[in-house]
Design an enzyme around this catalytic site. Sequence first.
Site, PDB file in Angstrom:
ATOM      1  N   GLY A   1       0.618  -0.937   0.393  1.00  0.00           N
ATOM      2  CA  GLY A   1       0.197  -0.147  -0.063  1.00  0.00           C
ATOM      3  C   GLY A   1       0.541   1.213  -0.072  1.00  0.00           C
TER       4      GLY A   1
ATOM      5  N   GLN B   1       2.535   9.718   0.978  1.00  0.00           N
ATOM      6  CA  GLN B   1       3.836   9.044   1.049  1.00  0.00           C
ATOM      7  C   GLN B   1       4.937   9.622   0.115  1.00  0.00           C
ATOM      8  OE1 GLN B   1       2.184   5.272   2.241  1.00  0.00           O
ATOM      9  NE2 GLN B   1       4.506   4.906   3.659  1.00  0.00           N
TER      10      GLN B   1
ATOM     11  N   CYS C   1       6.404   0.129   6.980  1.00  0.00           N
ATOM     12  CA  CYS C   1       6.002   1.060   6.903  1.00  0.00           C
ATOM     13  C   CYS C   1       6.737   2.056   5.075  1.00  0.00           C
ATOM     14  CB  CYS C   1       5.362   2.759   7.481  1.00  0.00           C
ATOM     15  SG  CYS C   1       4.353   3.711   6.897  1.00  0.00           S
ATOM     16  N   LEU C   2       6.614   2.276   4.156  1.00  0.00           N
ATOM     17  CA  LEU C   2       7.473   2.184   3.400  1.00  0.00           C
ATOM     18  C   LEU C   2       7.894   3.698   3.254  1.00  0.00           C
ATOM     19  CD1 LEU C   2       5.794   1.101   0.131  1.00  0.00           C
ATOM     20  CD2 LEU C   2       7.638  -0.219   1.280  1.00  0.00           C
TER      21      LEU C   2
ATOM     22  N   HIS D   1      -4.345   0.920   7.710  1.00  0.00           N
ATOM     23  CA  HIS D   1      -2.358   1.619   7.900  1.00  0.00           C
ATOM     24  C   HIS D   1      -3.087   2.491   6.951  1.00  0.00           C
ATOM     25  CE1 HIS D   1       1.377   1.406   8.187  1.00  0.00           C
ATOM     26  NE2 HIS D   1       1.413   1.973   6.828  1.00  0.00           N
ATOM     27  N   GLU D   2      -3.372   2.466   5.154  1.00  0.00           N
ATOM     28  CA  GLU D   2      -3.443   4.068   4.624  1.00  0.00           C
ATOM     29  C   GLU D   2      -3.663   4.396   4.676  1.00  0.00           C
ATOM     30  OE1 GLU D   2      -0.794   3.642   2.849  1.00  0.00           O
ATOM     31  OE2 GLU D   2      -0.439   1.214   3.530  1.00  0.00           O
TER      32      GLU D   2
ATOM     33  N   HIS E   1      -2.838   7.371   7.328  1.00  0.00           N
ATOM     34  CA  HIS E   1      -1.966   8.422   6.138  1.00  0.00           C
ATOM     35  C   HIS E   1      -2.540   9.634   6.172  1.00  0.00           C
ATOM     36  CE1 HIS E   1       2.095   6.103   6.429  1.00  0.00           C
ATOM     37  NE2 HIS E   1       1.745   5.096   5.751  1.00  0.00           N
TER      38      HIS E   1
HETATM   39 ZN    ZN Z   1       2.705   2.947   5.686  1.00  0.00          ZN
END
Ligand code: ZN
Length: 182
Positions: free
Chosen positions: A46, A51, A102-103, A144-145, A148
């Site tokens: 995701g 991000q 997380c990226l 999670h997304e 963000h």
């Molecule tokens: Zn994340």
Amino acid sequence: MKQLKIIGRDNPVLTEKANPVGQIDRELQSTIDDMIFTMRKANGVGLAAPQVGLPIRMAVVETPSEYDEEDNEIPDSRRLFVIINPEIVWQSRKQVKGIEGCLSMPGYLGEVSRHQAIRVKGLDRRGKALDLKLKGWDARIFQHEIDHLDGVLYTDRLTAPENFWTEEEFEAMREAEQEEEN
Ligand code: ZN
């Protein structure tokens, strides 16, 4: 398509509430394509617009493949979603603990409690209404997304402050636990 730069937690965009998407125009379509490309390049499941430094309420999700008992990939179990202005309209009372990364914070993992099932409404990339009922890992990824988009990171939701590890620490811990079991 181009690979976008994924920002880290030192960038304020990641901790601010993002704005609703107004127009679904050609520029947004190319941003969506770039985000899908970037997510796949980073082996992520995701990626939310903040991000990549864009304070808008949009995310791409690609659920991992599922496998049957013989370890064969279940056809079409890997699904790609583009969700614009998502809203969680229902969430199960039951919560489940799981390990997330997380990226935007590469190399780290943490334990987070999430609703076991959710219902999400929003728009797809063509502006068509989406109404998704999700459970398990899919529900976790969406939570999670969507977090963000509100400037919330999984590290804000850890089951306990100490349940946050580097990937190496986590691997070592798991190995030690397995040895104890044997
Ligand atoms: Zn994340």
